[in-house]
Motif scaffolding. Sequence first.
Motif, PDB file in Angstrom:
ATOM      1  N   ILE A  75       0.965 156.884  86.569  1.00  0.00           N
ATOM      2  CA  ILE A  75       0.028 156.144  85.653  1.00  0.00           C
ATOM      3  C   ILE A  75       0.356 154.541  85.558  1.00  0.00           C
ATOM      4  CG2 ILE A  75      -0.396 157.978  84.160  1.00  0.00           C
ATOM      5  CD1 ILE A  75       1.348 156.835  82.171  1.00  0.00           C
ATOM      6  N   THR A  76       1.486 154.256  86.514  1.00  0.00           N
ATOM      7  CA  THR A  76       1.765 152.816  86.589  1.00  0.00           C
ATOM      8  C   THR A  76       0.276 151.740  86.843  1.00  0.00           C
ATOM      9  OG1 THR A  76       3.776 153.237  87.635  1.00  0.00           O
ATOM     10  CG2 THR A  76       2.768 150.986  88.019  1.00  0.00           C
ATOM     11  N   GLN A  77      -0.559 152.236  87.515  1.00  0.00           N
ATOM     12  CA  GLN A  77      -1.918 151.549  87.847  1.00  0.00           C
ATOM     13  C   GLN A  77      -2.514 151.443  86.524  1.00  0.00           C
ATOM     14  OE1 GLN A  77      -4.446 152.068  91.086  1.00  0.00           O
ATOM     15  NE2 GLN A  77      -5.654 150.410  90.663  1.00  0.00           N
ATOM     16  N   ASN A  78      -2.836 152.676  85.824  1.00  0.00           N
ATOM     17  CA  ASN A  78      -3.530 152.277  84.344  1.00  0.00           C
ATOM     18  C   ASN A  78      -2.849 151.661  83.426  1.00  0.00           C
ATOM     19  OD1 ASN A  78      -5.332 154.092  85.345  1.00  0.00           O
ATOM     20  ND2 ASN A  78      -4.586 156.094  84.246  1.00  0.00           N
ATOM     21  N   LEU A  79      -1.349 151.510  83.419  1.00  0.00           N
ATOM     22  CA  LEU A  79      -0.775 150.683  82.550  1.00  0.00           C
ATOM     23  C   LEU A  79      -0.864 149.323  83.046  1.00  0.00           C
ATOM     24  CD1 LEU A  79       2.689 152.831  81.981  1.00  0.00           C
ATOM     25  CD2 LEU A  79       0.501 152.726  80.547  1.00  0.00           C
ATOM     26  N   LEU A  80      -0.995 149.034  84.183  1.00  0.00           N
ATOM     27  CA  LEU A  80      -1.116 147.877  84.778  1.00  0.00           C
ATOM     28  C   LEU A  80      -2.458 147.179  84.332  1.00  0.00           C
ATOM     29  CD1 LEU A  80      -0.166 145.362  86.515  1.00  0.00           C
ATOM     30  CD2 LEU A  80      -1.062 146.418  88.489  1.00  0.00           C
ATOM     31  N   ILE A  81      -3.342 147.879  84.281  1.00  0.00           N
ATOM     32  CA  ILE A  81      -4.860 147.731  84.228  1.00  0.00           C
ATOM     33  C   ILE A  81      -4.924 147.245  82.701  1.00  0.00           C
ATOM     34  CG2 ILE A  81      -7.154 148.482  83.327  1.00  0.00           C
ATOM     35  CD1 ILE A  81      -6.941 150.377  85.983  1.00  0.00           C
ATOM     36  N   ILE A  82      -4.230 147.821  81.618  1.00  0.00           N
ATOM     37  CA  ILE A  82      -4.113 147.436  80.451  1.00  0.00           C
ATOM     38  C   ILE A  82      -3.337 145.948  80.210  1.00  0.00           C
ATOM     39  CG2 ILE A  82      -2.955 148.160  78.177  1.00  0.00           C
ATOM     40  CD1 ILE A  82      -3.430 151.195  79.015  1.00  0.00           C
ATOM     41  N   ALA A  83      -2.217 145.851  80.965  1.00  0.00           N
ATOM     42  CA  ALA A  83      -1.313 144.641  80.941  1.00  0.00           C
ATOM     43  C   ALA A  83      -2.064 143.482  81.378  1.00  0.00           C
ATOM     44  CB  ALA A  83      -0.256 144.825  81.740  1.00  0.00           C
ATOM     45  N   LEU A  84      -3.052 143.510  82.381  1.00  0.00           N
ATOM     46  CA  LEU A  84      -3.677 142.634  83.188  1.00  0.00           C
ATOM     47  C   LEU A  84      -4.835 142.101  81.969  1.00  0.00           C
ATOM     48  CD1 LEU A  84      -4.247 143.792  86.528  1.00  0.00           C
ATOM     49  CD2 LEU A  84      -2.494 142.049  85.868  1.00  0.00           C
ATOM     50  N   GLN A  85      -5.348 142.636  81.128  1.00  0.00           N
ATOM     51  CA  GLN A  85      -6.405 142.147  80.371  1.00  0.00           C
ATOM     52  C   GLN A  85      -5.998 140.792  79.454  1.00  0.00           C
ATOM     53  OE1 GLN A  85      -7.585 144.720  76.818  1.00  0.00           O
ATOM     54  NE2 GLN A  85      -9.710 143.880  77.085  1.00  0.00           N
ATOM     55  N   PRO A  86      -4.840 140.944  78.976  1.00  0.00           N
ATOM     56  CA  PRO A  86      -4.538 139.499  78.185  1.00  0.00           C
ATOM     57  C   PRO A  86      -4.081 138.689  79.091  1.00  0.00           C
ATOM     58  CG  PRO A  86      -2.818 141.327  77.698  1.00  0.00           C
ATOM     59  CD  PRO A  86      -3.986 141.823  78.626  1.00  0.00           C
ATOM     60  N   ILE A  87      -3.709 139.091  80.405  1.00  0.00           N
ATOM     61  CA  ILE A  87      -3.182 138.035  81.154  1.00  0.00           C
ATOM     62  C   ILE A  87      -4.536 137.241  81.722  1.00  0.00           C
ATOM     63  CG2 ILE A  87      -2.060 137.439  83.635  1.00  0.00           C
ATOM     64  CD1 ILE A  87      -0.381 140.042  82.920  1.00  0.00           C
ATOM     65  N   TYR A  88      -5.602 138.075  81.919  1.00  0.00           N
ATOM     66  CA  TYR A  88      -6.820 137.476  82.287  1.00  0.00           C
ATOM     67  C   TYR A  88      -7.367 136.666  81.232  1.00  0.00           C
ATOM     68  CZ  TYR A  88     -11.728 137.660  83.000  1.00  0.00           C
ATOM     69  OH  TYR A  88     -13.265 137.471  83.163  1.00  0.00           O
ATOM     70  N   TYR A  89      -7.134 136.932  79.853  1.00  0.00           N
ATOM     71  CA  TYR A  89      -7.677 136.116  78.791  1.00  0.00           C
ATOM     72  C   TYR A  89      -6.997 134.915  78.795  1.00  0.00           C
ATOM     73  CZ  TYR A  89     -10.542 140.089  76.864  1.00  0.00           C
ATOM     74  OH  TYR A  89     -11.271 140.890  76.711  1.00  0.00           O
ATOM     75  N   MET A  90      -5.716 134.768  79.466  1.00  0.00           N
ATOM     76  CA  MET A  90      -4.885 133.385  79.282  1.00  0.00           C
ATOM     77  C   MET A  90      -5.689 132.569  80.539  1.00  0.00           C
ATOM     78  SD  MET A  90      -0.992 134.405  78.259  1.00  0.00           S
ATOM     79  CE  MET A  90      -0.787 135.540  79.700  1.00  0.00           C
ATOM     80  N   GLY A  91      -6.462 133.088  81.438  1.00  0.00           N
ATOM     81  CA  GLY A  91      -7.046 132.269  82.484  1.00  0.00           C
ATOM     82  C   GLY A  91      -6.414 132.566  83.860  1.00  0.00           C
ATOM     83  N   PHE A  92      -5.492 133.550  83.831  1.00  0.00           N
ATOM     84  CA  PHE A  92      -5.012 134.013  85.407  1.00  0.00           C
ATOM     85  C   PHE A  92      -6.140 134.857  85.959  1.00  0.00           C
ATOM     86  CE2 PHE A  92      -1.204 132.748  82.850  1.00  0.00           C
ATOM     87  CZ  PHE A  92      -0.456 132.171  83.878  1.00  0.00           C
ATOM     88  N   GLU A  93      -6.602 134.410  87.052  1.00  0.00           N
ATOM     89  CA  GLU A  93      -7.394 135.331  87.880  1.00  0.00           C
ATOM     90  C   GLU A  93      -7.216 135.199  89.553  1.00  0.00           C
ATOM     91  OE1 GLU A  93     -11.517 133.971  87.167  1.00  0.00           O
ATOM     92  OE2 GLU A  93     -11.202 133.521  85.281  1.00  0.00           O
ATOM     93  N   GLU A  94      -6.261 134.556  89.868  1.00  0.00           N
ATOM     94  CA  GLU A  94      -6.091 134.621  91.159  1.00  0.00           C
ATOM     95  C   GLU A  94      -4.950 135.531  91.279  1.00  0.00           C
ATOM     96  OE1 GLU A  94      -7.635 133.156  93.820  1.00  0.00           O
ATOM     97  OE2 GLU A  94      -9.015 132.256  92.070  1.00  0.00           O
ATOM     98  N   ILE A  95      -4.763 136.392  92.486  1.00  0.00           N
ATOM     99  CA  ILE A  95      -3.888 137.534  92.660  1.00  0.00           C
ATOM    100  C   ILE A  95      -2.453 136.963  92.727  1.00  0.00           C
ATOM    101  CG2 ILE A  95      -2.981 139.356  93.858  1.00  0.00           C
ATOM    102  CD1 ILE A  95      -5.866 139.838  92.702  1.00  0.00           C
ATOM    103  N   GLU A  96      -2.361 135.930  93.413  1.00  0.00           N
ATOM    104  CA  GLU A  96      -0.903 135.004  93.595  1.00  0.00           C
ATOM    105  C   GLU A  96      -0.544 134.657  92.152  1.00  0.00           C
ATOM    106  OE1 GLU A  96       2.282 134.425  95.008  1.00  0.00           O
ATOM    107  OE2 GLU A  96       0.764 135.152  96.217  1.00  0.00           O
ATOM    108  N   SER A  97      -1.323 134.134  91.257  1.00  0.00           N
ATOM    109  CA  SER A  97      -0.996 133.779  89.850  1.00  0.00           C
ATOM    110  C   SER A  97      -0.560 134.965  88.993  1.00  0.00           C
ATOM    111  CB  SER A  97      -2.060 132.860  89.310  1.00  0.00           C
ATOM    112  OG  SER A  97      -3.087 133.483  89.037  1.00  0.00           O
ATOM    113  N   LEU A  98      -1.259 136.185  89.261  1.00  0.00           N
ATOM    114  CA  LEU A  98      -0.998 137.317  88.437  1.00  0.00           C
ATOM    115  C   LEU A  98       0.333 137.977  89.059  1.00  0.00           C
ATOM    116  CD1 LEU A  98      -4.345 139.098  88.821  1.00  0.00           C
ATOM    117  CD2 LEU A  98      -3.578 138.059  86.458  1.00  0.00           C
ATOM    118  N   CYS A  99       0.648 137.843  90.360  1.00  0.00           N
ATOM    119  CA  CYS A  99       2.099 138.361  90.756  1.00  0.00           C
ATOM    120  C   CYS A  99       3.141 137.370  90.224  1.00  0.00           C
ATOM    121  CB  CYS A  99       2.189 138.208  92.267  1.00  0.00           C
ATOM    122  SG  CYS A  99       0.998 139.428  93.033  1.00  0.00           S
ATOM    123  N   GLN A 100       2.807 136.034  89.997  1.00  0.00           N
ATOM    124  CA  GLN A 100       3.997 135.181  89.625  1.00  0.00           C
ATOM    125  C   GLN A 100       3.873 135.296  88.277  1.00  0.00           C
ATOM    126  OE1 GLN A 100       2.135 131.192  90.770  1.00  0.00           O
ATOM    127  NE2 GLN A 100       2.877 131.621  92.905  1.00  0.00           N
TER     128      GLN A 100
END
Length: 145
Positions: A75-100
């Motif tokens: 379920i790592t991917q499902n948990l990652l989907i959940i975690a990425l939502q607030p990161i996206y709301y902070m303005g991170f959209e590029e894969i490299e910036s998400l990784c960072q």
Amino acid sequence: MISTMWQTIYNKANNQTTREEINELLSSLEEERCNLSDEEITVKVGCFIPSQSCEGAADGYLELLAAISPFRTNITQNLLIIALQPIYYMGFEEIESLCQYIAAVAKDGRYLNNDQQKVLSDLATKKTLIESAFTTMLQFEKTYQ
């Protein structure tokens, strides 16, 4: 069933998971007595609000991912989907910036032990997984918002 799971998560205002429920989930996983299905764990985490700020929520979800993934790797991917939502709301959209961002939480996470830091450090290098989860999260944003 998958769409129902995500619909429940996106409507969490009516069905929030408490801190006590999260603590019990983590304890039950560590003690190998968790009888929840993968979907039930995903919904529990998705309906939890670790913080009212995007940064606090992102960090909280990543910390939960790091604590749960060793016990339920599928379920790592499902948990990652959940975690990425607030990161996206902070303005991170590029894969490299998400990784960072994930790598920074791995390094500086307040509540992470060494094993959990390693989980997030390893995750930060998995660009394909992050990209797939991010694409899915964007689709859910369009569907359920």
